[in-house]
Scaffold this active site. Structure first.
Site, PDB file in Angstrom:
ATOM      1  CD  GLU A 103      36.367  45.066  46.114  1.00 14.01           C
ATOM      2  OE1 GLU A 103      37.087  44.759  45.137  1.00 14.01           O
ATOM      3  OE2 GLU A 103      35.392  45.833  46.006  1.00 14.01           O
ATOM      4  CG  HIS A 163      24.949  45.485  45.392  1.00 17.30           C
ATOM      5  ND1 HIS A 163      26.285  45.255  45.265  1.00 17.30           N
ATOM      6  CD2 HIS A 163      24.673  46.478  44.520  1.00 17.30           C
ATOM      7  CE1 HIS A 163      26.775  46.075  44.346  1.00 17.30           C
ATOM      8  NE2 HIS A 163      25.822  46.817  43.880  1.00 17.30           N
TER       9      HIS A 163
END
Lengths: 323, 318
Positions: free
Chosen positions: A60, A128
């Site tokens: 990321e 999530h």
């Protein structure tokens, strides 16, 4: 008009912008061959090839950082961070670079960068399901977008891609398949313009993303009780179209904010504060904030259900304002 | 073959870097500068040698210790000085300061947090690849940054896409007060290139000719699309981390003395004489000029105007 899901509307926006401008490309985990973990980038790899639909490693920091570097180098990257929970790993590039450096360099660079990500609850607990938009709104130099309909999703993504500044574009996993009307012809929804999703006279609800839909359902129910609800969807959290919210509050005299982010330090606090600073005297009742319970998102279904605002809790909250 | 002009320009720029940085360190000690000054003493050969081997349209990404990087790439010294004093005519209009010095038109930028330059360099190199140019990026970072996650992510991604970037680690052996042996599990950081199946090369960071030769050489393959390289320049920070370092004695005097004997400027001076490039008088006049130019620029920076309050909200968004 045609009927499109939010997912397809976003896909069309990407496709059309990549056709229009050869500087636009997508990059991220599984965005290429696989077409995106939630199918938003489907077909782009086949049409535009591996250098415009770039599959990246699970990295990321370099997804966001390389997108920033490519943006200052004159490209128009649309990077995807799978789930906003993972944006924590990309924050150096977003908060210390993309948001800051145009200003710190005295305007020498432009940062036409879009970071797409998904927030909101998703039946998968704390892994999530977070909603971290308030963090990003807090950082000067970023624009933050949260669409709730297919029409807005397509038009706002196109505007975000054409914007010469960094834009964080937060989608919602649970409404990807929600279908709405989308024009056949080209259109763009400008950033910084709120939209009245439902007109009403008694109370203003400022809701974001999926909470627009929960609020619409609550409004239907309250209508039967004689409470007329107006729903304002800011669409872009930063910049905020405060004037449209104030116009509504001038009419209704009551303000509710609904979002999936945590209540403490949440975006709703900012909206309430701004309305109070400008127009406290207009309010007939104390403003109401509805946000996620201040706990990590729990997995178990009955716990998840009560941890975020819903049609039911929005109805309940508004009813108390009229007692 | 290197021209005499190039050889002497490098000598002048090394001196200029030393004089400019030293004068600023002194002024800081007198309380005449608002922010910190990071010491570049002992590391002049790297930025100057690299800059002289690059094209005008190449980019360097610098860090918090950037004096030689900036001067090597031809920054306007007055704009640099004004920036360090926070003045409106600084290269970043006074908003960046000493750690974010950037002159985009000259291909110079500095990034914020240690290690943050590596993903940025990766992306800038990606833009060159996507546009089909043969420009390249040199990304400077220290031994400390080599232990960040950004290092791994950037080298892996750049190697996968064969991006035109030279990752240049200046191993000055100290991350503020932490010795490289205490922070780094490998003796030679260049060895980490194996993990990305790219070339890793160790060089003498105190020899400007070695630096210039190597960059000239590897930049050819990098421009041809053969992918990134990892260079490790062995060098030494001849003194404290910055003007804000408490200098508690962690850096042994004996070690500083040993490396001072390998000073890149004195060494280059001897080389130029031995090679018959220049005699003492010519070199001395360049040294004088460097000192004068540094002082003039610093005086300009001190005298320049601060930004107007109206600048506070300027340049946030386009």
């Amino acid at each position: 008009m045609k009927k499109l899901s939010i997912q397809r509307a976003l896909n069309e926006a990407l496709y059309e912008e990549m056709e229009r401008d050869s500087r636009v490309f997508v990059m991220g985990e599984d965005v290429g061959v696989y077409g995106g973990h939630l199918e938003v980038t489907a077909g782009l790899y086949n049409k535009f090839g591996p250098l415009r639909a770039i599959d990246t490693p699970i990295s990321e920091a370099v997804i966001a950082g390389a997108a920033f570097g490519a943006a200052i180098g004159g490209m128009r990257p649309v990077a995807e961070i799978q789930h906003i929970d993972f944006i924590t790993l990309a924050l150096d590039s977003i908060v210390n670079h993309a948001a800051v450096l145009r200003y710190a360099y005295g305007g020498q660079i432009q940062v036409p960068l879009v970071i797409r990500t998904q927030g909101g609850c998703y039946t998968v607990g704390a892994q999530h399901s977070k909603s971290l938009e308030a963090w990003l709104v807090h950082v000067p130099g970023l624009k933050v977008v949260m669409p709730s309909t297919a029409y807005d999703a397509k038009g706002l993504l196109k505007a975000a891609i054409r914007d010469p500044n960094p834009v964080i574009f937060i989608e919602h996993k649970l409404i990807y398949r929600t279908v709405g009307d989308v024009p056949e012809e080209e259109y763009v929804v400008p950033l910084g313009v709120a939209d009245i999703k439902r007109e009403g006279n008694d109370v203003t609800v400022v809701a974001t993303s999926r909470m627009v839909h929960e609020s619409l359902a609550a409004a239907e129910e309250l209508e039967r009780e004689g409470i007329s609800v107006e729903i304002v969807d800011p669409r872009t959290l930063m910049p905020l179209d405060l004037e449209k919210i104030l116009q509504s509050v001038r009419k209704t005299g009551r303000l509710v904010v609904v979002h999936e982010g945590w209540k403490t330090g949440g975006y709703g606090a900012e909206v309430v504060a701004r309305v109070c600073e400008s127009a406290l005297g207009l309010l007939k009742a104390p403003p109401l904030r509805l946000g996620a319970a201040d706990v990590p998102p729990p997995y178990s279904p009955p716990l998840e259900e009560i941890s975020i605002p819903s049609r039911k809790s929005i109805c309940g909250g508004i009813q108390t304002m009229f007692r | 073959m290197r021209s005499k002009d190039l050889l002497l320009t490098m000598y002048y720029r090394m001196h200029l870097t030393r004089c400019f940085n030293s004068e600023l360190m002194d002024l800081k000690a007198e309380g005449k500068i608002y922010g910190p000054i990071h010491r570049s003493t002992g590391q002049e050969a790297i930025g100057i040698g690299v800059g002289a081997a690059l094209r005008d349209d190449d980019y360097v990404i610098s860090n918090h210790r950037g004096f030689a990087h900036w001067i090597g790439k031809g920054i306007d010294l007055k704009k640099l000085a004004a920036e360090i004093f926070g003045k409106a005519t600084g290269c970043c209009k006074g908003k960046g300061g000493e750690m974010l010095v950037t002159d985009w038109a000259k291909g110079i930028l500095s990034t914020t947090i240690v290690g943050g330059g590596l993903p940025t360099a990766t992306g800038l190199a990606l833009s060159f690849k996507l546009k089909g140019t043969d420009q390249l990026v040199v990304c400077y970072f220290g031994d400390g940054a080599a232990n960040t996650g950004a290092f791994h992510e950037s080298l892996n991604f750049s190697a996968l896409l064969k991006l035109p970037v030279i990752f240049l680690c200046e191993n000055n052996q100290w991350g503020l007060s932490t010795r490289v042996e205490q922070s780094t599990a490998v003796r030679d950081i260049a060895k980490r290139a194996i993990a990305y199946d790219i070339e890793g090369i160790i060089l003498d960071g105190n020899d400007v000719l070695d630096v210039h030769d190597l960059i000239t050489d590897v930049s050819k393959q990098v421009r041809q699309g053969k992918g990134p390289v990892l260079l490790e320049a062995k060098t030494y920070r001849l003194g404290s981390f910055s003007s804000n370092d408490r200098a508690t004695g962690y850096q042994p005097d004996q070690e500083i003395k040993r490396w001072a004997a390998k000073c890149p400027i004195s060494r280059y001076r001897e080389q130029l004489k031995l090679l018959g490039v220049a005699r003492d008088e010519e070199l001395a006049s360049l040294e004088e000029k460097a000192k004068r130019d540094a002082h003039e620029a610093i005086e300009y920076g001190q005298m320049a105007e601060y930004p107007n309050p109206s600048a506070l909200y300027e340049d946030l968004f386009v």
